[in-house]
Design a protein around this motif. Structure first.
Motif, PDB file in Angstrom:
ATOM      1  N   ILE A 248       0.822  -1.202   0.000  1.00 42.61           N
ATOM      2  CA  ILE A 248       0.000   0.000   0.000  1.00 42.61           C
ATOM      3  C   ILE A 248       0.860   1.257   0.000  1.00 42.61           C
ATOM      4  N   ASN A 249       2.064   1.180   0.581  1.00 36.78           N
ATOM      5  CA  ASN A 249       2.896   2.386   0.670  1.00 36.78           C
ATOM      6  C   ASN A 249       3.480   2.822  -0.663  1.00 36.78           C
ATOM      7  N   THR A 250       3.211   2.068  -1.722  1.00 37.42           N
ATOM      8  CA  THR A 250       3.503   2.588  -3.061  1.00 37.42           C
ATOM      9  C   THR A 250       2.677   3.841  -3.347  1.00 37.42           C
ATOM     10  N   ALA A 251       1.584   4.033  -2.600  1.00 37.49           N
ATOM     11  CA  ALA A 251       0.735   5.211  -2.795  1.00 37.49           C
ATOM     12  C   ALA A 251       1.434   6.502  -2.411  1.00 37.49           C
ATOM     13  N   SER A 252       2.501   6.423  -1.624  1.00 35.14           N
ATOM     14  CA  SER A 252       3.186   7.638  -1.170  1.00 35.14           C
ATOM     15  C   SER A 252       4.603   7.746  -1.715  1.00 35.14           C
ATOM     16  N   CYS A 253       5.009   6.818  -2.549  1.00 36.77           N
ATOM     17  CA  CYS A 253       6.355   6.856  -3.127  1.00 36.77           C
ATOM     18  C   CYS A 253       6.371   7.803  -4.325  1.00 36.77           C
ATOM     19  N   ARG A 254       7.394   8.667  -4.415  1.00 39.28           N
ATOM     20  CA  ARG A 254       7.519   9.650  -5.505  1.00 39.28           C
ATOM     21  C   ARG A 254       6.197  10.398  -5.680  1.00 39.28           C
ATOM     22  N   VAL A 255       5.885  11.218  -4.692  1.00 41.19           N
ATOM     23  CA  VAL A 255       4.579  11.875  -4.650  1.00 41.19           C
ATOM     24  C   VAL A 255       4.350  12.766  -5.864  1.00 41.19           C
ATOM     25  N   ASP A 256       5.416  13.273  -6.472  1.00 42.23           N
ATOM     26  CA  ASP A 256       5.212  14.137  -7.638  1.00 42.23           C
ATOM     27  C   ASP A 256       4.570  13.383  -8.798  1.00 42.23           C
ATOM     28  N   ILE A 257       4.853  12.091  -8.905  1.00 39.96           N
ATOM     29  CA  ILE A 257       4.211  11.274  -9.942  1.00 39.96           C
ATOM     30  C   ILE A 257       2.709  11.193  -9.694  1.00 39.96           C
ATOM     31  N   LYS A 258       2.318  11.019  -8.444  1.00 43.10           N
ATOM     32  CA  LYS A 258       0.893  10.929  -8.120  1.00 43.10           C
ATOM     33  C   LYS A 258       0.199  12.265  -8.374  1.00 43.10           C
ATOM     34  N   GLN A 259       0.851  13.362  -8.006  1.00 42.05           N
ATOM     35  CA  GLN A 259       0.264  14.679  -8.246  1.00 42.05           C
ATOM     36  C   GLN A 259       0.089  14.944  -9.742  1.00 42.05           C
ATOM     37  N   THR A 260       1.121  14.625 -10.510  1.00 41.19           N
ATOM     38  CA  THR A 260       1.049  14.866 -11.953  1.00 41.19           C
ATOM     39  C   THR A 260      -0.011  13.988 -12.595  1.00 41.19           C
TER      40      THR A 260
END
Length: 806
Positions: A248-260
């Motif tokens: 589940i913590n893949t959800a917070s890895c490299r947060v800029d990717i998630k934001q983009t």
């Protein structure tokens, strides 16, 4: 080989033919012979970190590309390695006529190198998987992941032993006599002597019969046992496991990717496509090939190991380029559609300069937009005011930019450069509950509007909400409508992380560092419609600055936190202590608000219980007074078991290696540099819950765009409507042109736990409405009276409609 299953996705076909174009005919012949089986997805996505609409487009375009290539896709919902399975997956695939799904995670404990540790055994390998709306599909869980029959030996004793192990380990959970062996997985080369192994297995024993099969035949073999299977409802994401290694913590890895990714999805789903669909009604072009290009580039970033950011730094760098390509093209499509609307909208009742808005939210509330307003250099305009339709001043931040270079690229002549007197404008105004356009007038003059928000040195306040700040920069938020106070909010916590791109791991002996009690520095700024308090922290958090903004007439506060990160192997979270008395938490997900227990089940041994959300997280008590944090691309949260139900929103997680099955450094995953995180705090009482939920969705999607235009006649009304739906619990997923004809496709969904009566009102150019499905097939005609479809949408139902135009 009788069959080879191409792992459920079409993108591998594109990749192969890019380097082996001369093999197309041979590959196509094998596909048509059903020996190589393809689809139905475009890629194997992470379901939780891609939007509900992106999950639908993944299958829509996957199936279409398979058929365009010349083959029929395997109509199985194939989720072999997704890091958990979303609640609405059965309803999504059923929208394409698929009634079965196979998946590899969510009901078992998997250890290192994906070896099965144990399975809970509660449901069994074969089950009925039910979506929240009641849609059911036949489900099959890979009892020992999707590699349990790989590398079958061809030596008698070894093969016999292996067959006995496969039988025992699958039969233990099986609800049918058809036992599923998966001969391969990712990282696994083809077993070239598989046929030899199968033949030998059937010669040396008769306890089981081995055959090389395929999902089409296997599902048909299991189907007769359907009535005996247990029902599993909603998400399948490890709730009934020990909680270890759920990834589940893949959800917070490299947060800029998630934001983009969230920004790219919003740009396509909520702006470019619907704006263009509206302009298409009035004669504009709708270039489906360009939209497919945008979606392909975006979806190429959606494979689970990609969007989860548990991959090599090189993949991360390539993803940034793909996002840029998708967003540049989608931004151009939005711009072109807005320019068409500006050129053809009747602004004759306006001024020499006007602003045309497209607003994509149906629920009344405030939206914020920005654009440029240009005047000739010799016009003598020194300041401007924005006025609404009733002649009232629209509060705006207006920044004179002076002499500015600009240009146009006409369709019928060479580029046209120019210099203008430019004003950058950012403004905020209430919407009127409809999706469509709206015109504001711009006049020379001096703005006079002053914000009603006040600041007395400790408290930021308007008529609805009060935020009282402590010296450490945290604040208590009081909902003045019901007197309920939550807090302290927006404390920061930093802990060491001994984990990797997949999993957060606490470091033994580490003591969390927080901002609690550490004096911060304050500054205040004001706009015509808001006041912002900026807090600069000290000591350990000297690289953190956060701005809290309260607006006129809004019950929520927006937070923008900037982190200059130089540290490694750590996690930063924003904490919201709230003391809401409840045992459950609600997290916005794909076409759903998922209800989860705060306290895990009895066999959960993980000391942490981080979970995922797509747009927001909500807590509410028995009286339905509650608290929401909405976000833009901050997909991980945890409700702490601290007696106060503290909501922890992960802002940044920095690690240095992949952590799958070897030592693979990922220095870029340490997230060095400056990151800006955006989130919103929304308190509410029982009467305000639905509007608070709508405001949370609105913050996450930000579905508004604006363009300036001059005064002219036109065929499009200035106050134009695409459609309206005033129910805040009916959310928009998509509004686009159909793939094969000139109908529009409208997709909405009911997030409520009960059926809702709904009125969908359409603009004058919509002459008829038909039912449809995710695959866009035509359904029955629906009654449209005075431009309104009055219907009922069941709880948690996704509804797709075809809109017929003149």
């Amino acid at each position: 080989y009788n069959y080879y299953h191409m792992d459920g996705q079409f993108a591998v076909i594109e990749d192969y033919l890019e380097t082996r174009p001369e093999m197309k005919d041979r590959l196509l012949a094998l596909v048509k012979a059903d020996r190589i089986q393809i689809g139905p997805w475009y890629i194997l996505q992470d379901e939780y970190l891609t939007s509900g609409e992106a999950n639908i487009r993944n299958m829509l375009y996957g199936i279409r590309l398979c058929r365009k290539f010349g083959g029929d896709p395997v109509m199985t919902g194939y989720f072999p390695d997704a890091f958990g399975n979303i609640s609405q997956a059965p309803q999504i695939i059923a929208g394409f006529g698929i009634d079965n799904a196979v998946f590899g995670r969510g009901m078992n404990d998997i250890g290192s190198d994906n070896q099965l540790v144990k399975q809970n055994g509660i449901t069994g390998s074969e089950l009925i998987w039910q979506a929240p709306d009641g849609t059911e599909v036949l489900g099959v869980m890979f009892a020992n992941w999707y590699h349990n029959a790989m590398e079958l030996p061809t030596e008698k004793e070894a093969l016999l032993k292996r067959i006995q192990h496969i039988k025992a380990s699958t039969e233990r959970f099986a609800a049918t006599p058809e036992l599923l062996g998966m001969n391969g997985c990712d990282h696994q080369p083809v077993q070239v002597d598989l046929t030899k192994a199968i033949k030998l297995a059937n010669e040396i024993q008769d306890e089981v019969t081995l055959k090389q099969s395929n999902f089409k035949d296997y599902i048909e073999a299991v189907r007769p046992y359907r009535d005996k299977l247990k029902v599993c409802k909603g998400e399948i994401a490890g709730q009934l496991t020990t909680g270890k290694c759920l990834l589940i913590n893949t959800a917070s890895c490299r947060v800029d990717i998630k934001q983009t990714n969230q920004a790219a999805q919003n740009l396509l789903e909520r702006l470019a496509e619907p704006v263009n669909a509206y302009s298409f009604l009035y004669g504009d072009k709708y270039d489906r090939d360009y939209y497919l290009y945008c979606w392909r580039k975006l979806m190429q970033n959606h494979p689970h190991d990609s969007i989860c950011s548990c991959s090599h730094d090189d993949i991360y760098e390539e993803m940034r380029i793909r996002f840029k390509k998708s967003m540049q093209a989608a931004g151009a499509l939005r711009k072109n559609a807005m320019e068409y609307l500006a050129k053809n909208t009747d602004t004759s009742a306006g001024e020499d300069r006007n602003i045309l808005l497209y607003i994509g939210e149906t629920v009344s509330g405030d939206v914020e937009a920005e654009t440029f307003v240009d005047y000739p250099l010799d016009a003598g305009v020194e300041s401007i005011v924005i006025m609404d339709e009733a002649g009232n001043e629209v509060p705006a931040v207006i920044t004179p930019m002076g002499r500015t270079f600009t240009y146009t690229l006409p369709d019928d002549k060479f580029r046209q450069p120019d210099f203008v007197n430019r004003f950058a404008v950012r403004f905020r105004l209430p919407t009127d509950g409809k999706v469509g356009t709206r015109m504001l007038r711009v006049i020379p003059g001096k703005a006079e509007h002053k914000t009603s928000v006040t600041w007395n040195g400790t408290t930021l306040e308007n008529s609805l909400t009060a935020l009282k700040f402590a010296k450490d920069g945290s604040f208590f938020v009081t909902d003045k409508r019901n007197g309920v106070t939550f807090g302290p909010c927006n404390l920061f916590e930093d802990t060491k992380d001994g984990g990797n791109t997949y999993n957060y791991e606490p470091v033994e002996g580490d003591v969390p560092v927080t901002t609690e009690g550490v004096t911060a520095a304050f500054s205040v700024s004001e706009t015509p419609y808001s006041i912002t308090v900026t807090i600069k922290h000290a000591g350990h958090f000297a690289g953190v600055a956060t701005s809290v903004t309260l607006y006129d007439n809004s019950a929520y506060a927006d937070i923008r936190t900037e982190i200059k990160n130089e540290a490694e192997n750590h996690r930063v979270r924003a904490l919201f202590k709230n003391d809401v008395k409840t045992d459950v938490v609600y997290a916005a997900g794909q076409f759903d608000i998922v209800k989860r227990d705060i306290q895990p089940w009895a066999n959960w041994t993980n000391p942490y219980n981080t979970q995922r959300s797509e747009q927001f997280v909500m807590l509410k008590d028995a009286d339905n007074a509650g608290f929401i944090t909405a976000h833009r691309g901050l997909n991980e949260y945890e409700i702490l078991l601290d007696g106060k139900n503290t909501m922890a929103l992960t802002l940044l997680r920095c690690v240095g290696e992949i952590g799958d099955w070897g030592d693979f450094p990922t220095p870029l995953a340490q997230c060095k540099g400056t990151y800006t995180l955006e989130y919103r705090v929304l308190p509410f009482g029982a009467a305000e819950e639905e509007n608070a939920v709508a405001a949370a969705y609105g913050f996450a999607s930000n579905a508004v765009t604006a363009i300036s235009c001059d005064k002219h006649a036109g065929k499009i009304p200035a106050d134009g409507m695409l459609f309206a739906c005033k129910d805040p619990m009916i959310r928009i997923a998509a509004c686009k042109c159909a793939e094969d004809d000139d109908d529009l496709i409208l997709r909405v969904y009911n997030i409520d736990e009960k059926e809702r009566p709904v009125d969908l009102t359409f603009g004058s150019l919509i002459t008829g409405v038909s039912a449809s499905e995710a695959d866009e097939r035509m359904g029955e005609a629906l009654p449209l009276r005075d431009g309104t479809l009055s219907t009922r949408i069941p709880a948690k139902k996704i509804k797709t409609y075809r809109l017929h135009k003149n």
